[in-house]
Design an enzyme around this catalytic site. Structure first.
Site, PDB file in Angstrom:
ATOM      1  N   GLY A  84      30.295  41.702  50.614  1.00 13.15           N
ATOM      2  CA  GLY A  84      31.768  41.527  50.726  1.00 13.15           C
ATOM      3  C   GLY A  84      32.495  42.127  49.302  1.00 13.15           C
ATOM      4  CB  CYS A  85      31.606  43.595  46.236  1.00 14.21           C
ATOM      5  SG  CYS A  85      31.657  42.019  45.369  1.00 14.21           S
ATOM      6  CD  GLN A  86      37.502  48.780  48.455  1.00 11.40           C
ATOM      7  OE1 GLN A  86      38.252  48.070  47.616  1.00 11.40           O
ATOM      8  NE2 GLN A  86      38.236  49.769  49.229  1.00 11.40           N
ATOM      9  CB  SER A  87      32.728  48.037  43.494  1.00  7.86           C
ATOM     10  OG  SER A  87      34.275  48.506  43.637  1.00  7.86           O
TER      11      SER A  87
ATOM     12  N   GLY B  58      36.342  40.462  46.545  1.00  8.37           N
ATOM     13  CA  GLY B  58      34.888  40.787  45.857  1.00  8.37           C
ATOM     14  C   GLY B  58      34.538  39.767  44.944  1.00  8.37           C
TER      15      GLY B  58
END
Length: 142
Positions: free
Chosen positions: A50-53, A120
């Site tokens: 769920g985190c882009q990074s 995120g």
């Protein structure tokens, strides 16, 4: 320190800055000070979904409290990880599960983060509470 005492300390720290440029620099500094995560914990299973990074989060129990260690390749995200680990690490599982992380709203993070970073942050918090729940139910031992 309790979770709320740590949150209050963070709120006071953010009040020292007049604008969001200063607050972002503070978040970046927190990220730079976050100890590097041991390579053995940078695994696929420790990546926060769920985190882009890319964010790795590892939890372990010691002396009745949960310790979180984490890292990210993105510097601002690393600062956000630092804030969450500062608040929730070295706390009892029950306290983590019941924590109301009001500092996120009080310092204005909720309104100043891009939607992807907010998502995120929520995913990191959810994973930390999931670890706490697992330790509470004794399903996870590290």
């Amino acid at each position: 320190m309790t979770i709320n005492e740590i949150q209050d300390e963070i709120i006071e720290d953010f009040e020292l800055f007049d604008d969001w440029e200063g607050k972002y620099e503070y978040i970046i500094d927190l990220g730079k000070k976050l100890p590097p995560l041991d390579e053995q914990f940078k695994t696929e299973e420790n990546i926060i979904k769920g985190c882009q990074s890319v964010v790795w989060l590892h939890a372990f129990e010691k002396d009745g409290v949960i310790h979180f260690v984490a890292d990210s390749e993105a510097i601002i995200v690393k600062g956000l990880v630092s804030l969450l680990t500062k608040v929730l690490s070295e706390q009892k599982a029950e306290d983590i599960l019941n924590a109301d992380l009001y500092f996120i709203e009080k310092v204005g993070l909720a309104g100043h983060l891009a939607q992807t970073r907010s998502n995120g942050l929520a995913a990191m918090l959810k994973q930390m509470k999931t670890y706490a729940l697992a330790y509470t139910s004794k399903e996870l031992k590290v």
